[in-house]
Design an enzyme around this catalytic site. Structure first.
Site, PDB file in Angstrom:
ATOM      1  CG  ASP A 243       4.431  15.668  20.054  1.00  0.00           C
ATOM      2  OD1 ASP A 243       5.330  15.021  20.623  1.00  0.00           O
ATOM      3  OD2 ASP A 243       4.498  16.892  19.827  1.00  0.00           O
ATOM      4  CG  HIS A 262      18.289   5.808  24.547  1.00  0.00           C
ATOM      5  ND1 HIS A 262      19.138   4.823  24.088  1.00  0.00           N
ATOM      6  CD2 HIS A 262      17.220   5.795  23.688  1.00  0.00           C
ATOM      7  CE1 HIS A 262      18.611   4.249  23.018  1.00  0.00           C
ATOM      8  NE2 HIS A 262      17.452   4.817  22.755  1.00  0.00           N
TER       9      HIS A 262
HETATM   10  C1  SAM Z   1      14.371   4.376  19.686  1.00  0.00           C
HETATM   11  S1  SAM Z   1      12.725   4.201  19.193  1.00  0.00           S
HETATM   12  C2  SAM Z   1      12.092   3.085  20.420  1.00  0.00           C
HETATM   13  C3  SAM Z   1      10.872   2.373  19.963  1.00  0.00           C
HETATM   14  C4  SAM Z   1      10.335   1.302  20.927  1.00  0.00           C
HETATM   15  N1  SAM Z   1       9.978   1.822  22.213  1.00  0.00           N
HETATM   16  C5  SAM Z   1      11.346   0.177  21.050  1.00  0.00           C
HETATM   17  O1  SAM Z   1      11.931  -0.001  22.108  1.00  0.00           O
HETATM   18  O2  SAM Z   1      11.542  -0.525  20.057  1.00  0.00           O
HETATM   19  C6  SAM Z   1      11.981   5.754  19.667  1.00  0.00           C
HETATM   20  C7  SAM Z   1      10.540   5.898  19.230  1.00  0.00           C
HETATM   21  O3  SAM Z   1      10.102   7.201  19.588  1.00  0.00           O
HETATM   22  C8  SAM Z   1       9.181   7.614  18.574  1.00  0.00           C
HETATM   23  N2  SAM Z   1       9.031   9.069  18.624  1.00  0.00           N
HETATM   24  C9  SAM Z   1       9.953  10.020  18.351  1.00  0.00           C
HETATM   25  N3  SAM Z   1       9.444  11.246  18.520  1.00  0.00           N
HETATM   26  C10 SAM Z   1       8.139  11.064  18.914  1.00  0.00           C
HETATM   27  C11 SAM Z   1       7.083  11.956  19.277  1.00  0.00           C
HETATM   28  N4  SAM Z   1       7.288  13.278  19.288  1.00  0.00           N
HETATM   29  N5  SAM Z   1       5.905  11.438  19.669  1.00  0.00           N
HETATM   30  C12 SAM Z   1       5.703  10.085  19.674  1.00  0.00           C
HETATM   31  N6  SAM Z   1       6.671   9.182  19.346  1.00  0.00           N
HETATM   32  C13 SAM Z   1       7.879   9.673  18.972  1.00  0.00           C
HETATM   33  C14 SAM Z   1       9.850   7.126  17.308  1.00  0.00           C
HETATM   34  O4  SAM Z   1       8.935   7.098  16.232  1.00  0.00           O
HETATM   35  C15 SAM Z   1      10.353   5.761  17.738  1.00  0.00           C
HETATM   36  O5  SAM Z   1       9.401   4.754  17.475  1.00  0.00           O
END
Ligand code: SAM
Length: 358
Positions: A243, A262
């Site tokens: 997380d 974002h």
């Molecule tokens: C919009 S995606 C962007 C993924 C990647 N960085 C890209 O540009 O393709 C946001 C990412 O944040 C991750 N995410 C959301 N909440 C999270 C958390 N609490 N801890 C770790 N990752 C998280 C999601 O699983 C997702 O892969």
């Protein structure tokens, strides 16, 4: 009686440079039709049936896609009207260059992105946009009764579409962003919320001596080995489920946050930035350590800017936001970083470099 000044320009003979304003206005409301036509063509795999083939008649396409010929004809006719297909006099249909990008195997395939944009998880919050405007709360949670990422955890099909779209858009945005920095001075790089690893893979491909850590949720990381192996960097990357609000692995030279912040309002974005700041350690002892934030920076007022539309997705879906350069500088400063002034573009996809300050 209608006066001459109330008549549209087409009737009055006044010079016209395009459709009259009232027609332009109504055209702006066709978005839902246009996007659902493209979605349905993608979901049915029509482009896959037409790639490299002669135009096919509707009954044959209906058979191949498990649909009824009459409604399918009307869908395809509309798709031809918006430039995705071409309709021939015998009611057979072929692909345009735009429609060709809907095929799953096209080198420039946008199928995953189109499927994501057509998924109810993305469009239903728009039907509730006034809720967000009146309350400031994400319409997504009002419509679905849960947060977006929790919804993905419960809906494997939408989650697969989301991850696929992120990887697909990630391929070219990764190339665009990775080219904006020189990573050769970094030997360990952590991609925080890195999805299936497309950006980390691109950065490591350009930085042969470096190793990486990919941090994301366990179920998302399950899709990472294939992406990393395809880029030839799998053996240099450790997968770390976790997380990012609480557990960012410490001690690396560089941290990446691409298209992550974002998704969140300033308060939550600050929590992520501070978790990374803690992982970066003592700024005085490690002055070369850096955070790189890859985002679409909002451009000038009145400019055509996809970030201004994506910003609405962020607002409705998560309560997140796209930010201007000034907003990024202020947010980073509040979390203990100094923004290095960008040497290139300051809108569109920008890799912001941030130096940790004591
Ligand atoms: C919009 S995606 C962007 C993924 C990647 N960085 C890209 O540009 O393709 C946001 C990412 O944040 C991750 N995410 C959301 N909440 C999270 C958390 N609490 N801890 C770790 N990752 C998280 C999601 O699983 C997702 O892969």
């Amino acid at each position: 009686m209608t006066s001459a000044t109330q008549l549209p320009p087409a009737v009055t003979g006044r010079p016209m440079t395009g459709p009259p304003p009232e027609v332009q206005l109504v055209m702006l409301t066709h978005g839902k039709r246009v996007s659902q036509v493209v979605y349905a063509v993608a979901a049915l795999g029509v482009a896959d049936q037409l790639t490299g083939a002669e135009p096919r008649p509707v009954p044959e396409l209906a058979e191949l896609t498990g649909t009824r010929a009459e409604p399918l004809y009307r869908l395809l006719r509309a798709a031809a009207a918006i430039g995705v297909l071409t309709e021939h006099p015998d009611r057979s249909f072929g692909l345009t260059p735009v429609g060709a990008a809907l095929a799953a195997d096209a080198p420039n395939s946008q199928r995953d992105m189109v499927l994501l944009n057509g998924d109810p998880a993305l469009w239903r919050p728009y039907g509730d946009i006034l809720h967000t405007l009146r309350t400031g709360e994400p319409a997504f949670e009002h419509v679905f009764g849960t947060s977006f990422f929790e919804y993905l955890r419960r809906s494997p099909e939408t989650a697969a579409t989301f991850d696929g779209a992120m990887s697909s858009i990630g391929r070219w945005t990764s190339l665009l962003l990775a080219a904006q920095a020189d990573f050769s001075g970094f030997s360990s790089i952590v991609d925080v919320g890195g999805g299936q690893g497309s950006f980390l893979a691109t950065v490591l491909s350009r930085t042969p001596g470096a190793t990486g850590v990919l941090v994301d949720q366990e179920e998302v990381l399950a899709g990472a080995p294939g992406v990393l192996a395809a880029a030839g960097v799998a053996e240099r990357v450790r997968l770390q489920p976790g997380d990012f609000f609480t557990e960012v692995p410490g001690g690396a030279d560089a941290y990446l946050l691409k298209a992550v912040l974002h998704d969140w309002d300033d308060e939550a974005a600050l929590r992520i930035l501070r978790a990374v700041r803690a992982a970066l350690g003592d700024a005085a002892e490690r002055p070369q350590a850096r955070l790189f934030v890859g985002e679409q920076v909002v451009g000038d007022p009145n400019s055509w800017d996809p970030a201004k539309l994506l910003d609405l997705d962020m607002m409705l879906r998560f309560g997140g936001r796209e930010r201007t350069l000034t907003e990024w500088r202020d947010l980073l400063a509040a979390a203990g970083y100094q923004l290095v002034p960008p040497s290139g573009a300051t809108s569109g996809w920008v890799l912001l470099e941030a130096r940790p300050v004591p």
